[in-house]
Write a protein that holds these residues in place. Structure first.
Motif, PDB file in Angstrom:
ATOM      1  N   ARG A  81       1.167  -1.203  -0.220  1.00 52.43           N
ATOM      2  CA  ARG A  81      -0.120   0.098  -0.314  1.00 52.43           C
ATOM      3  C   ARG A  81       0.983   1.498  -0.242  1.00 52.43           C
ATOM      4  O   ARG A  81       0.598   2.370  -0.082  1.00 52.43           O
ATOM      5  N   ASP A 105       2.362   1.439  -3.733  1.00 51.05           N
ATOM      6  CA  ASP A 105       0.935   2.274  -4.405  1.00 51.05           C
ATOM      7  C   ASP A 105       1.627   3.760  -3.769  1.00 51.05           C
ATOM      8  O   ASP A 105       1.094   4.631  -5.278  1.00 51.05           O
ATOM      9  N   ALA A 106       0.679   4.181  -2.662  1.00 53.66           N
ATOM     10  CA  ALA A 106       0.824   5.148  -3.174  1.00 53.66           C
ATOM     11  C   ALA A 106       1.682   6.145  -3.426  1.00 53.66           C
ATOM     12  O   ALA A 106       1.846   7.529  -3.812  1.00 53.66           O
ATOM     13  N   VAL A 140       4.484   5.167  -5.903  1.00 55.02           N
ATOM     14  CA  VAL A 140       3.612   5.501  -7.207  1.00 55.02           C
ATOM     15  C   VAL A 140       2.647   6.481  -7.926  1.00 55.02           C
ATOM     16  O   VAL A 140       2.811   7.038  -8.548  1.00 55.02           O
ATOM     17  N   GLU A 141       1.693   6.466  -7.047  1.00 56.53           N
ATOM     18  CA  GLU A 141       0.584   7.501  -7.109  1.00 56.53           C
ATOM     19  C   GLU A 141       0.947   9.183  -7.075  1.00 56.53           C
ATOM     20  O   GLU A 141       0.500   9.864  -7.940  1.00 56.53           O
ATOM     21  N   LYS A 142       1.499   9.335  -5.886  1.00 55.69           N
ATOM     22  CA  LYS A 142       2.445  10.326  -5.665  1.00 55.69           C
ATOM     23  C   LYS A 142       3.031  11.126  -7.043  1.00 55.69           C
ATOM     24  O   LYS A 142       3.353  12.634  -7.660  1.00 55.69           O
ATOM     25  N   SER A 192       3.178  10.197 -10.086  1.00 61.69           N
ATOM     26  CA  SER A 192       2.955   9.764 -11.259  1.00 61.69           C
ATOM     27  C   SER A 192       1.909  11.854 -11.521  1.00 61.69           C
ATOM     28  O   SER A 192       1.656  12.929 -10.985  1.00 61.69           O
TER      29      SER A 192
END
Length: 141
Positions: free
Chosen positions: A131, A134-135, A137-139, A141
């Motif tokens: 988690r 993933d957080a 990686v999302e930041k 993007s």
């Protein structure tokens, strides 16, 4: 605990140790290195890592002696045997105590073995670490 896993790499070859360190650090792991069984046992005696990647041909007593040392102390330390010699897969000290991954330039199989071990031995921490990754990686993007 931030969910980051600590991996100890014990290999006789400095280049292999450094290569694996770079590969695993890029995956988000904290990595410790040992060049022989004396360094390895000193690290484990101080703080048990989450996973040990072990070359059975490390200097001094060798990898089989290390596996026996871990067994004698009833340590719940998951081990990945990382070696060229696959005949060790059927050795009694290895069976049931470790995964065996043959050394090769592509680290994908080794990384997959580490992931499987982490999922099996630390399911809650593994999910937490995924988690967090993933957080991040999302930041980005």
């Amino acid at each position: 605990m931030d969910g980051t896993f600590q991996i100890l790499i014990a290999d006789r070859n400095r280049h292999v140790r450094e290569f694996l360190r770079r590969e695993l650090v890029s995956e988000g792991y904290r990595v410790l290195l040992a060049k022989d069984d004396k360094e390895l046992l000193g690290i484990i005696d101080g703080q048990v890592p989450d996973v040990l990647i072990l070359d059975l041909e490390i200097p001094h007593g060798g990898g089989l002696a290390v596996l026996q040392w871990i067994r004698d102390r009833n340590l719940s330390l998951p081990v990945v045997i990382h070696t060229f010699l696959t005949e060790y897969a059927s050795h009694p000290a290895v069976q049931g105590r470790a995964s065996v991954v043959e050394k090769m330039a592509n680290t994908g199989i080794l990384k997959a073995a580490i992931q499987d071990i982490l999922k099996k031995n630390y399911p809650c921490r593994f999910e937490s670490a995924e988690r967090l990754r993933d957080a991040e990686v999302e930041k980005e993007s």
